[in-house]
Enzyme design. Sequence first.
Site, PDB file in Angstrom:
ATOM      1  N   THR A 466      48.574 -26.682 -54.066  1.00 59.21           N
ATOM      2  CA  THR A 466      48.464 -26.832 -55.512  1.00 59.21           C
ATOM      3  C   THR A 466      49.281 -25.741 -56.185  1.00 59.21           C
ATOM      4  O   THR A 466      49.651 -24.756 -55.555  1.00 59.21           O
ATOM      5  CB  THR A 466      47.005 -26.749 -55.988  1.00 59.21           C
ATOM      6  OG1 THR A 466      46.399 -25.582 -55.418  1.00 59.21           O
ATOM      7  CG2 THR A 466      46.212 -27.962 -55.572  1.00 59.21           C
ATOM      8  N   THR A 484      49.153 -30.845 -58.243  1.00 62.13           N
ATOM      9  CA  THR A 484      49.095 -30.886 -56.786  1.00 62.13           C
ATOM     10  C   THR A 484      49.713 -32.151 -56.215  1.00 62.13           C
ATOM     11  O   THR A 484      49.723 -33.206 -56.851  1.00 62.13           O
ATOM     12  CB  THR A 484      47.630 -30.792 -56.299  1.00 62.13           C
ATOM     13  OG1 THR A 484      47.593 -30.742 -54.875  1.00 62.13           O
ATOM     14  CG2 THR A 484      46.819 -31.988 -56.769  1.00 62.13           C
ATOM     15  N   ASN A 486      48.578 -32.261 -53.012  1.00 60.53           N
ATOM     16  CA  ASN A 486      47.511 -32.057 -52.034  1.00 60.53           C
ATOM     17  C   ASN A 486      47.976 -31.171 -50.881  1.00 60.53           C
ATOM     18  O   ASN A 486      48.207 -29.994 -51.100  1.00 60.53           O
ATOM     19  CB  ASN A 486      46.912 -33.367 -51.555  1.00 60.53           C
ATOM     20  CG  ASN A 486      45.460 -33.185 -51.127  1.00 60.53           C
ATOM     21  OD1 ASN A 486      44.830 -32.197 -51.479  1.00 60.53           O
ATOM     22  ND2 ASN A 486      44.928 -34.122 -50.386  1.00 60.53           N
ATOM     23  N   GLU A 505      46.957 -37.525 -51.720  1.00 61.20           N
ATOM     24  CA  GLU A 505      45.698 -37.305 -52.415  1.00 61.20           C
ATOM     25  C   GLU A 505      44.533 -38.065 -51.784  1.00 61.20           C
ATOM     26  O   GLU A 505      43.373 -37.646 -51.896  1.00 61.20           O
ATOM     27  CB  GLU A 505      45.818 -37.747 -53.882  1.00 61.20           C
ATOM     28  CG  GLU A 505      47.040 -37.251 -54.626  1.00 61.20           C
ATOM     29  CD  GLU A 505      46.935 -35.810 -55.050  1.00 61.20           C
ATOM     30  OE1 GLU A 505      46.071 -35.095 -54.520  1.00 61.20           O
ATOM     31  OE2 GLU A 505      47.718 -35.397 -55.912  1.00 61.20           O
ATOM     32  N   ASP A 508      41.584 -36.506 -49.711  1.00 63.76           N
ATOM     33  CA  ASP A 508      40.449 -35.780 -50.266  1.00 63.76           C
ATOM     34  C   ASP A 508      39.200 -36.639 -50.403  1.00 63.76           C
ATOM     35  O   ASP A 508      38.145 -36.146 -50.784  1.00 63.76           O
ATOM     36  CB  ASP A 508      40.812 -35.195 -51.634  1.00 63.76           C
ATOM     37  CG  ASP A 508      41.573 -33.897 -51.508  1.00 63.76           C
ATOM     38  OD1 ASP A 508      41.670 -33.377 -50.386  1.00 63.76           O
ATOM     39  OD2 ASP A 508      42.072 -33.393 -52.526  1.00 63.76           O
ATOM     40  N   SER A 537      38.872 -29.279 -55.946  1.00 63.59           N
ATOM     41  CA  SER A 537      38.420 -27.932 -56.295  1.00 63.59           C
ATOM     42  C   SER A 537      39.187 -27.349 -57.473  1.00 63.59           C
ATOM     43  O   SER A 537      38.875 -26.247 -57.930  1.00 63.59           O
ATOM     44  CB  SER A 537      38.574 -27.001 -55.083  1.00 63.59           C
ATOM     45  OG  SER A 537      37.728 -27.408 -54.030  1.00 63.59           O
ATOM     46  N   GLY A 559      43.168 -24.957 -52.552  1.00 64.83           N
ATOM     47  CA  GLY A 559      42.218 -25.901 -52.001  1.00 64.83           C
ATOM     48  C   GLY A 559      40.781 -25.550 -52.270  1.00 64.83           C
ATOM     49  O   GLY A 559      40.397 -25.196 -53.392  1.00 64.83           O
TER      50      GLY A 559
END
Length: 662
Positions: A466, A484, A486, A505, A508, A537, A559
């Site tokens: 990110t 981001t 990721n 992504e 996640d 997060s 993260g």
Amino acid sequence: MPTDAVLGDEEGVGDGLTKDGNALNTKTSPTKTARRCGGKRSILIAVVVLLVCVLALGLSLGLALKSGQGQRLAIGAVAADHPACSRVGRDILKEGGSAVDAAIASLLCDGVRQPHSMGIGGGLIGDNTHPADSSPCAGLDSADYCRNTYKAGSIQAESEMAWKQVRVLHHDISKIAPQSGIHQRSRVRSLGSLSLDKFINKSFRQGPLSIAVPAEVMAYWDAHQKYGKLPWATLFEPAIKMARDGHPLSNSSARALQLMTKRFNVSLKAEFPQLCKSYCNERGGLKLEGDEVKLPALAKTLSGIAKHGPDYLYKGEVADRLLQEIKQFGGLVTKADFEGNLTRHERPLEYQYGDLTMYVPGAPSGGPVMGLILEILEGFNLTPADIETPAAEAATYHKIIEAFKFAYADRLKLGDPHFVQIHDLIKKMTSPAYAASLREKIDLRRTHNASHYTDITGQPWDEQGTAQINVLAPNGDAVAVCSTINYYFGSLLVSPSTGIILNNEMADFSTPNVSYLDGLKAVPPNYIEPGKQPLSSMAPAIFVDGAGDPRLIIGSSGGARISTVNAQVAVRILWLKQSVEEAVRHKRFHHQLFPDKVKWEPGFNQGVLDLLHNKYGHELQPRTTYMAVLQAIYRDPDTRQLHAFSDERKKGKASLLYGDAS
């Protein structure tokens, strides 16, 4: 100071570091240039004249300081994780651009200079604040609301007194699962069809199944339409030049290439040739820090978006080619996803800490977790005395770690509020009374195992790449945004026609194993569904005082560690009274309940660690790399001095914009 005043800037001043890499005190001081004094008659005469010049300079400087005239005061700041991108944002402010303009230009730059972390193939979460308009709540829509006037789920302006000099906009468009590439049947069995058919027992950590809808460009456009001042195309110029003409590979991107290929045991040359085309050398090995990188396809795409707006990417021939490439990879994003609503505008959460109000994005971001941590800790009334000795420091860190554990227990219940019923949970997580009840449960003598904090069994998780951008404009507007793709370099797949690195992504989301899915009776909050956002997060935050003026703009990349790092740095600045530089530099720790271990950065005080383990019972686990990367902008409430600092862990440097204090 009016925004059209003559502005200046200092290269290297306020950027976090001096040229030799040492810390720089970002408190601004008057700078003047003295004429060269003396001549060539003799060394003695030169020395005498030089002394006279120095005395005269000191006298004039003292008079200027005393009178308050001629001082150069920092009136704006940009903190990005690449020095060039901080400067890009600062220059946009200097040209009269808005805070949103500066953020967009910095983000575009970061997408070129820090491609392992973010880019237009990803998504973002951000907050921004704006001073009051001439009429309260003028022009409000679903993206805006008047502070302290939100009631019963509606937006209303009660009175000018309720306006309190601030409006807040929250963009939340990151990590949207494809709508039409995933199909559902019945509510109970829907996850069975989409998870078993598409994801169960299949890797979607990287590769085509990991690609979510890339909404980044639409987020930029949406924000610029509302709050931009400079022409849209102007914001793209620095990034286009860097991509087209070439730039040196950054330290953090070179490091990410090494870590990513080693961790996941992949060969770019053999498995991801399109990514290798940009980031491998002529022999097929990985490029190193300082090696030149040129991105001609991406430069062309950025130029097209600059000229034609987001339609260039999401409609027409370019979109068709991009979607066809994703389909050929094996991805699920379709034309219907590009034609749908790519942006969400949601009101941020508010937390009150004394005279400060923190604005932070709600679920599924890390905002509720960060907010609850600080709400719990506020009741301990921490002061600088709480870290004066190793014993006091360990006791304070124990309290912070316990707050982490309780907050992360509630994180297990969070999900996308458009898909799961979490209204009551969010109401609790923003309640001072609930935070007080958790504070009372903290055992000040010992820690406990996970069952003390929750009856839910969780699994370890992680996120990676990110990038955080913070902006404070001369007119008081503030932006905190986290973007981001990721993991490092996202899915590792690059669109050949556009040069866009596509995100991963989807990694996640949570997925059950087959045996658990067969007995499924309810939809867990973070399981995959079409159009849903996974947990994140990311927690960009803006703290404002009672007058609505930004006090602290903070956010980090890293993260799962983002929420805890944000919280502990905010604690250091606001309550432990450390300088921004000291707070950002300080060694960090992290706990996310699962696994039930305290992770700590290399170089952490061993005496404090011993106390945490031996006295308080914490299991410790060293982290071999740094613990998140944080950017911060802070305005001292007493001196009004502006401080900006970008984390040295990613070789970042902030940039200050200067103006005449008079």
